[in-house]
Write an enzyme that holds these catalytic residues in place. Structure first.
Site, PDB file in Angstrom:
ATOM      1  N   LYS A 107      49.701 109.975   6.909  1.00  0.00           N
ATOM      2  CA  LYS A 107      50.382 110.495   5.723  1.00  0.00           C
ATOM      3  C   LYS A 107      50.235 109.456   4.626  1.00  0.00           C
ATOM      4  CE  LYS A 107      52.752 114.239   4.778  1.00  0.00           C
ATOM      5  NZ  LYS A 107      52.603 115.562   5.392  1.00  0.00           N
TER       6      LYS A 107
HETATM    7  P1  NAD Z   1      55.668 121.541  -3.340  1.00  0.00           P
HETATM    8  O1  NAD Z   1      55.698 120.308  -4.143  1.00  0.00           O
HETATM    9  O2  NAD Z   1      54.611 122.566  -3.616  1.00  0.00           O
HETATM   10  O3  NAD Z   1      57.092 122.287  -3.416  1.00  0.00           O
HETATM   11  C1  NAD Z   1      58.292 121.658  -3.152  1.00  0.00           C
HETATM   12  C2  NAD Z   1      59.403 122.585  -3.581  1.00  0.00           C
HETATM   13  O4  NAD Z   1      60.658 122.046  -3.178  1.00  0.00           O
HETATM   14  C3  NAD Z   1      59.480 122.802  -5.087  1.00  0.00           C
HETATM   15  O5  NAD Z   1      59.803 124.154  -5.350  1.00  0.00           O
HETATM   16  C4  NAD Z   1      60.647 121.906  -5.500  1.00  0.00           C
HETATM   17  O6  NAD Z   1      61.289 122.367  -6.673  1.00  0.00           O
HETATM   18  C5  NAD Z   1      61.540 122.079  -4.292  1.00  0.00           C
HETATM   19  N1  NAD Z   1      62.550 121.038  -4.170  1.00  0.00           N
HETATM   20  C6  NAD Z   1      62.398 119.706  -4.257  1.00  0.00           C
HETATM   21  N2  NAD Z   1      63.595 119.109  -4.073  1.00  0.00           N
HETATM   22  C7  NAD Z   1      64.495 120.093  -3.843  1.00  0.00           C
HETATM   23  C8  NAD Z   1      65.876 120.132  -3.573  1.00  0.00           C
HETATM   24  N3  NAD Z   1      66.590 118.997  -3.501  1.00  0.00           N
HETATM   25  N4  NAD Z   1      66.476 121.335  -3.388  1.00  0.00           N
HETATM   26  C9  NAD Z   1      65.766 122.482  -3.464  1.00  0.00           C
HETATM   27  N5  NAD Z   1      64.448 122.503  -3.699  1.00  0.00           N
HETATM   28  C10 NAD Z   1      63.830 121.330  -3.904  1.00  0.00           C
HETATM   29  O7  NAD Z   1      55.611 121.069  -1.802  1.00  0.00           O
HETATM   30  P2  NAD Z   1      55.086 121.876  -0.552  1.00  0.00           P
HETATM   31  O8  NAD Z   1      53.663 121.512  -0.331  1.00  0.00           O
HETATM   32  O9  NAD Z   1      55.504 123.293  -0.658  1.00  0.00           O
HETATM   33  O10 NAD Z   1      55.910 121.148   0.616  1.00  0.00           O
HETATM   34  C11 NAD Z   1      57.248 121.524   0.939  1.00  0.00           C
HETATM   35  C12 NAD Z   1      57.581 120.982   2.317  1.00  0.00           C
HETATM   36  O11 NAD Z   1      56.646 121.504   3.272  1.00  0.00           O
HETATM   37  C13 NAD Z   1      57.513 119.473   2.463  1.00  0.00           C
HETATM   38  O12 NAD Z   1      58.481 119.059   3.400  1.00  0.00           O
HETATM   39  C14 NAD Z   1      56.124 119.238   3.051  1.00  0.00           C
HETATM   40  O13 NAD Z   1      56.034 118.027   3.768  1.00  0.00           O
HETATM   41  C15 NAD Z   1      56.046 120.444   3.978  1.00  0.00           C
HETATM   42  N6  NAD Z   1      54.671 120.820   4.361  1.00  0.00           N
HETATM   43  C16 NAD Z   1      53.748 121.156   3.418  1.00  0.00           C
HETATM   44  C17 NAD Z   1      52.484 121.574   3.818  1.00  0.00           C
HETATM   45  C18 NAD Z   1      51.464 122.046   2.833  1.00  0.00           C
HETATM   46  O14 NAD Z   1      50.443 122.598   3.274  1.00  0.00           O
HETATM   47  N7  NAD Z   1      51.675 121.915   1.534  1.00  0.00           N
HETATM   48  C19 NAD Z   1      52.146 121.602   5.179  1.00  0.00           C
HETATM   49  C20 NAD Z   1      53.117 121.247   6.125  1.00  0.00           C
HETATM   50  C21 NAD Z   1      54.381 120.868   5.695  1.00  0.00           C
END
Ligand code: NAD
Length: 419
Positions: A107
């Site tokens: 990561k």
């Molecule tokens: P992103 O940046 O596209 O979206 C994050 C979202 O969370 C945004 O809508 C933001 O406004 C919201 N957010 C942030 N802080 C917040 C809070 N305190 N309360 C409510 N909403 C809040 O990120 P993503 O890629 O969608 O990732 C989201 C989660 O999924 C993370 O934990 C990431 O590690 C996990 N994840 C992502 C992927 C991927 O393919 N992108 C894969 C596996 C896991």
């Protein structure tokens, strides 16, 4: 003494010790399994638009080199520190092993508040971060992907920067790229789609009719929005959604395609509606069938876990549930069906793996092929987890992690300890 500290790292370590106790792993082997193999810290100076210089701290943690190259996302967020990045790398290792990918976990991230960067400054930071990482990454050593705060555009800048230094285009250095720059069809949707697919599997197990079910989503970025869309397309009413700007509630079900169009255009759900707004603090304890935390770590603590009113908890985010909450969920096992993060969001890394394979072979698949293979792997891992729950009478998280940790341990032990 260790450089890894902080609540997220402590949580990953605590979770691992629960698994190690369950598997009877001796103390001297535990550290070898848990502690990351490498951690890189870089400082990334960039020119601000006003001509001054700003320096941002960046990290990359490569947890496990035993299984093949390392693989993992890159997070741009103010919370990023070495402990958080290490925890996320450790979870990636168990996740890749659980679903059977030939990777160890990694990561990376940069500590940065994106709201304070212009688009040009974001490009400079992205390119500088990748440039600083060039000695430590490669298509057969460590392959990056998007995570919170990064997206296809950032991946394209990473790929371009790496390629310029190699003197040739190396698309396989990152996954989650735009399709026309060597990305795969279905990667953008993969994580959220996988979450919805697994939630559907659980609804089948619990005999919940999707046409009569409701869903609540925390976080409306890449993962949350596509999970919401998948559930909406299955017939569920998505009755509440939140992001960092606020929350929306509509008991008749939100118009998810319209909300996605709005969020893509404006960068958040703010401004979609004034009538539907409500207190985002209540989002997790809304009564619903499927609850999807899809934002950040540690949002469900012990007291929140007591108040959950969902039947399925689909952990789309990494580490949304604290160890204290896990104890509560263990007790509430018959009321709430947990899909643990390392399974629930693994569709992302599964399709990243497909992207890497396609880039290496320069042979690209149809989207149907990507989805079919993604769901096949998710279903296999889901059934493996359920079989382990039954065989050992343990929680879903313990079962999923036990399968992952066991595979890593077996690989380490058969390779032996060098020299
Ligand atoms: P992103 O940046 O596209 O979206 C994050 C979202 O969370 C945004 O809508 C933001 O406004 C919201 N957010 C942030 N802080 C917040 C809070 N305190 N309360 C409510 N909403 C809040 O990120 P993503 O890629 O969608 O990732 C989201 C989660 O999924 C993370 O934990 C990431 O590690 C996990 N994840 C992502 C992927 C991927 O393919 N992108 C894969 C596996 C896991």
């Amino acid at each position: 003494m260790t450089v890894y500290s902080g609540p997220v790292f402590d949580m990953a370590a605590k979770q691992f010790n629960v698994i190690a106790d369950h598997l009877g792993i001796p103390g001297d082997e535990r550290e070898r399994l848990l502690m990351p193999k490498r951690a890189i810290t870089v400082s990334c100076p960039i020119h601000r638009d006003d001509g001054t210089i700003a320096v941002f701290e960046g990290y990359r943690v490569q947890h496990l080199l035993t299984m093949g190259p390392t693989k993992g996302g890159t997070r741009f967020a103010p919370s990023v520190d070495i402990g958080e990045v290490a925890a996320l790398a450790i979870w990636m290792s168990w996740k890749c092993a659980l679903v059977g990918l030939p990777y160890g976990g990694a990561k990376g991230g940069v500590t940065v508040d994106l709201s304070k960067l212009s688009p040009r400054e974001l490009e400079s930071l992205s390119r500088r971060y990748m440039q600083e990482m060039i000695p430590f990454v490669g298509p057969h050593t460590d392959v990056m992907a998007p995570d919170m705060g990064t997206n296809e555009q950032v991946m394209a800048w990473f790929m371009d920067t790496y390629s310029m230094y190699q003197g040739q285009t190396v698309t396989e250095i990152v996954t989650g790229k735009p399709v026309f720059s060597g990305g795969t069809l279905g990667r953008r949707e993969a994580t959220g789609r996988g979450v919805a697919h697994l939630a559907r599997r659980v609804m089948d197990v619990l005999s919940i009719d999707p046409g009569k079910a409701t869903a609540v989503i925390q976080g409306f970025g890449n993962v949350g929005s596509y999970a919401a869309l998948g559930l909406h397309q299955m017939g569920l009413k998505v009755i509440a959604v939140s992001d960092h700007t606020g929350a929306l509630h509509d008991p008749r079900g939100l118009d998810i395609p319209a909300l996605m169009t709005h969020a893509t255009k404006h960068g958040s759900i703010a401004g979609f509606s004034t009538e539907l707004q409500f207190d985002p603090k209540q989002i997790l304890t809304f009564a619903c069938d499927v609850l999807v935390p899809a934002a950040i770590e540690r949002v469900i603590d012990g007291p929140t876990a007591e108040k959950l009113k969902c039947r399925v908890l689909a952990e789309a985010a990494n580490g949304p549930t604290t160890p204290e909450a896990d104890l509560v969920l263990e007790r509430r096992r018959d009321e709430i069906f947990l899909i643990p993060d390392i399974l629930c969001n693994s569709g992302g890394v599964v399709v990243s793996y497909f992207e890497w394979v396609q880039d290496l072979q320069q042979l690209f698949w149809e989207e149907e092929e990507v989805m079919r293979r993604e769901y096949q792997i998710l279903d296999r891992a889901f059934h493996t987890m359920l079989a382990r729950v039954k065989a050992d009478n343990i929680s879903h998280r313990t079962a999923a992690m036990a399968v992952g940790v066991e595979k890593v341990r077996a690989a380490k032990n058969t390779r032996g300890l060098f020299p």
